[in-house]
Scaffold this active site. Structure first.
Site, PDB file in Angstrom:
ATOM      1  N   ARG A 196       0.817  -1.206   0.000  1.00 30.98           N
ATOM      2  CA  ARG A 196       0.000   0.000   0.000  1.00 30.98           C
ATOM      3  C   ARG A 196       0.850   1.255   0.000  1.00 30.98           C
ATOM      4  NH1 ARG A 196      -4.907  -2.235   2.180  1.00 30.98           N
ATOM      5  NH2 ARG A 196      -6.563  -0.702   2.139  1.00 30.98           N
ATOM      6  N   ARG A 239     -21.840  -3.039   0.958  1.00 32.54           N
ATOM      7  CA  ARG A 239     -21.067  -4.287   1.079  1.00 32.54           C
ATOM      8  C   ARG A 239     -21.428  -5.044   2.362  1.00 32.54           C
ATOM      9  NH1 ARG A 239     -14.737  -4.270   0.886  1.00 32.54           N
ATOM     10  NH2 ARG A 239     -14.975  -2.598   2.404  1.00 32.54           N
TER      11      ARG A 239
HETATM   12  P1  AP5 Z   1      -8.721  -3.546   3.324  1.00 31.34           P
HETATM   13  O1  AP5 Z   1      -9.531  -4.573   3.973  1.00 31.34           O
HETATM   14  O2  AP5 Z   1      -7.590  -3.979   2.450  1.00 31.34           O
HETATM   15  O3  AP5 Z   1      -9.698  -2.556   2.569  1.00 31.34           O
HETATM   16  P2  AP5 Z   1      -9.573  -1.712   1.196  1.00 31.34           P
HETATM   17  O4  AP5 Z   1      -8.278  -1.733   0.472  1.00 31.34           O
HETATM   18  O5  AP5 Z   1     -10.038  -0.385   1.610  1.00 31.34           O
HETATM   19  O6  AP5 Z   1     -10.394  -2.473   0.197  1.00 31.34           O
HETATM   20  P3  AP5 Z   1     -11.802  -3.037   0.393  1.00 31.34           P
HETATM   21  O7  AP5 Z   1     -11.718  -4.373   1.065  1.00 31.34           O
HETATM   22  O8  AP5 Z   1     -12.671  -2.018   1.057  1.00 31.34           O
HETATM   23  O9  AP5 Z   1     -12.312  -3.136  -1.113  1.00 31.34           O
HETATM   24  P4  AP5 Z   1     -12.109  -4.232  -2.248  1.00 31.34           P
HETATM   25  O10 AP5 Z   1     -11.392  -3.600  -3.389  1.00 31.34           O
HETATM   26  O11 AP5 Z   1     -11.558  -5.523  -1.707  1.00 31.34           O
HETATM   27  O12 AP5 Z   1     -13.625  -4.427  -2.701  1.00 31.34           O
HETATM   28  P5  AP5 Z   1     -14.621  -5.673  -2.521  1.00 31.34           P
HETATM   29  O13 AP5 Z   1     -14.212  -6.797  -3.411  1.00 31.34           O
HETATM   30  O14 AP5 Z   1     -14.830  -5.970  -1.074  1.00 31.34           O
HETATM   31  O15 AP5 Z   1      -8.057  -2.588   4.427  1.00 31.34           O
HETATM   32  C1  AP5 Z   1      -8.782  -2.099   5.529  1.00 31.34           C
HETATM   33  C2  AP5 Z   1      -7.856  -1.297   6.454  1.00 31.34           C
HETATM   34  O16 AP5 Z   1      -6.796  -2.149   6.959  1.00 31.34           O
HETATM   35  C3  AP5 Z   1      -7.122  -0.126   5.800  1.00 31.34           C
HETATM   36  O17 AP5 Z   1      -7.927   1.047   5.789  1.00 31.34           O
HETATM   37  C4  AP5 Z   1      -5.900  -0.003   6.727  1.00 31.34           C
HETATM   38  O18 AP5 Z   1      -6.234   0.650   7.930  1.00 31.34           O
HETATM   39  C5  AP5 Z   1      -5.565  -1.433   7.061  1.00 31.34           C
HETATM   40  N1  AP5 Z   1      -4.583  -2.052   6.134  1.00 31.34           N
HETATM   41  C6  AP5 Z   1      -4.802  -3.156   5.340  1.00 31.34           C
HETATM   42  N2  AP5 Z   1      -3.707  -3.439   4.639  1.00 31.34           N
HETATM   43  C7  AP5 Z   1      -2.776  -2.530   4.966  1.00 31.34           C
HETATM   44  C8  AP5 Z   1      -1.429  -2.294   4.546  1.00 31.34           C
HETATM   45  N3  AP5 Z   1      -0.839  -3.069   3.626  1.00 31.34           N
HETATM   46  N4  AP5 Z   1      -0.768  -1.238   5.083  1.00 31.34           N
HETATM   47  C9  AP5 Z   1      -1.336  -0.448   6.002  1.00 31.34           C
HETATM   48  N5  AP5 Z   1      -2.600  -0.602   6.445  1.00 31.34           N
HETATM   49  C10 AP5 Z   1      -3.319  -1.640   5.934  1.00 31.34           C
HETATM   50  O19 AP5 Z   1     -15.953  -5.037  -3.173  1.00 31.34           O
HETATM   51  C11 AP5 Z   1     -16.639  -3.969  -2.533  1.00 31.34           C
HETATM   52  C12 AP5 Z   1     -18.160  -4.110  -2.791  1.00 31.34           C
HETATM   53  O20 AP5 Z   1     -18.401  -3.968  -4.190  1.00 31.34           O
HETATM   54  C13 AP5 Z   1     -18.757  -5.486  -2.404  1.00 31.34           C
HETATM   55  O21 AP5 Z   1     -20.050  -5.313  -1.877  1.00 31.34           O
HETATM   56  C14 AP5 Z   1     -18.813  -6.259  -3.723  1.00 31.34           C
HETATM   57  O22 AP5 Z   1     -19.853  -7.245  -3.735  1.00 31.34           O
HETATM   58  C15 AP5 Z   1     -19.078  -5.123  -4.711  1.00 31.34           C
HETATM   59  N6  AP5 Z   1     -18.486  -5.393  -6.029  1.00 31.34           N
HETATM   60  C16 AP5 Z   1     -17.257  -5.942  -6.302  1.00 31.34           C
HETATM   61  N7  AP5 Z   1     -17.062  -6.011  -7.631  1.00 31.34           N
HETATM   62  C17 AP5 Z   1     -18.171  -5.493  -8.217  1.00 31.34           C
HETATM   63  C18 AP5 Z   1     -18.569  -5.277  -9.578  1.00 31.34           C
HETATM   64  N8  AP5 Z   1     -17.766  -5.627 -10.606  1.00 31.34           N
HETATM   65  N9  AP5 Z   1     -19.780  -4.696  -9.817  1.00 31.34           N
HETATM   66  C19 AP5 Z   1     -20.598  -4.326  -8.788  1.00 31.34           C
HETATM   67  N10 AP5 Z   1     -20.284  -4.522  -7.466  1.00 31.34           N
HETATM   68  C20 AP5 Z   1     -19.087  -5.086  -7.190  1.00 31.34           C
END
Ligand code: AP5
Length: 225
Positions: free
Chosen positions: A90, A127
């Protein structure tokens, strides 16, 4: 043949949804740093106590802590023939540390997913995640159902999917994680993926991109290395 895959993109881009799918298809682990941290928070471990405040605020957890977690996890036997990394790296520092961890392994395939900003906010508001198996759903497709179709577990909303925290997470992404594009974009194994399409189409495009890297193609059945 191994697949070493990094899913890059803003919160809500679909990294978890697609990462889980391709990891299952290829029989390799999906290593999601957000999931590892949420589990630690739930179990009230030392790591959980350290991470909770940053996560609740939508900020990043310390680089050294994250590099240590991923280094340990990649050393586990199930990651020997590949992995899908979701949520790591990240920061540029994390990316440099990952390059060092990749010595002696196959190429690192980096996929950058893009989705318009307002769509991301809407997706995260809708979500739901299964507390038992971690499968991700959207209220846009499952309506009022709150039970996982895969394992029957309860579906819950993530605490950091509150709209104000989501907007902050997007700002942090632009500031800290977007520079990673510059870090990776000149590599032959860096690809962009349009995440604003139906999930099956995104999955098909992802497969095609990954298969452009010869050493990442799945082994034809019956062929052993
Ligand atoms: P993390 O859990 O990694 O969250 P994020 O990067 O913010 O990503 P998300 O999980 O929110 O989104 P995603 O892209 O995976 O989407 P998803 O598939 O779920 O991190 C959380 C926290 O942890 C950070 O804020 C930080 O504090 C900490 N952290 C983690 N890693 C770190 C690191 N390396 N360094 C420092 N801190 C760290 O999809 C989202 C929604 O959209 C779902 O409902 C899904 O069903 C829907 N969806 C998916 N694809 C589609 C589509 N094609 N069309 C319509 N809907 C869709």
């Amino acid at each position: 043949m191994s697949l070493n895959l990094v899913m890059l993109g803003p919160p809500g881009a679909g990294k978890g949804t697609q990462g889980e799918r391709i990891a299952r298809e290829r029989g390799i682990p999906r290593i999601a740093t957000g999931d590892i941290l949420r589990e630690a928070v739930q179990e009230e471990t030392e790591l959980g106590r350290l991470a909770k405040a940053a996560m609740d605020a939508g900020a990043l957890v310390d680089d050294d802590v994250m590099i240590g977690i991923v280094g340990d996890r990649l050393g586990a036997g199930d990651a020997e023939h590949g992995f899908v990394l979701d949520g790591f790296p990240r920061t540029v520092r994390q990316a440099q540390a990952l390059d060092a961890m990749m010595e002696g392994r196959g190429p690192l395939v980096v996929i950058k997913m893009s989705v318009p900003h307002e769509v991301l906010v809407q997706r995260l508001a809708g979500r739901l995640t299964c507390v038992r198996c971690g499968t991700i759903f959207s209220t846009a497709t499952i309506g009022d159902r709150r039970e996982c179709e895969r394992c029957g577990g309860r579906l819950v909303q993530r605490s950091d999917d509150d709209e104000a925290v989501v907007r902050h997470r997007l700002e942090v992404y632009l500031r800290e994680t977007k520079p990673l594009v510059q870090y990776y974009e000149r590599r032959a194994t860096y690809f962009r993926l349009d995440g604003h399409q139906p999930p099956d189409q995104v999955a098909a495009d992802l497969r095609k991109l990954v298969d452009l890297v010869p050493s990442s193609r799945p082994r034809p059945s019956g062929v052993t290395s």
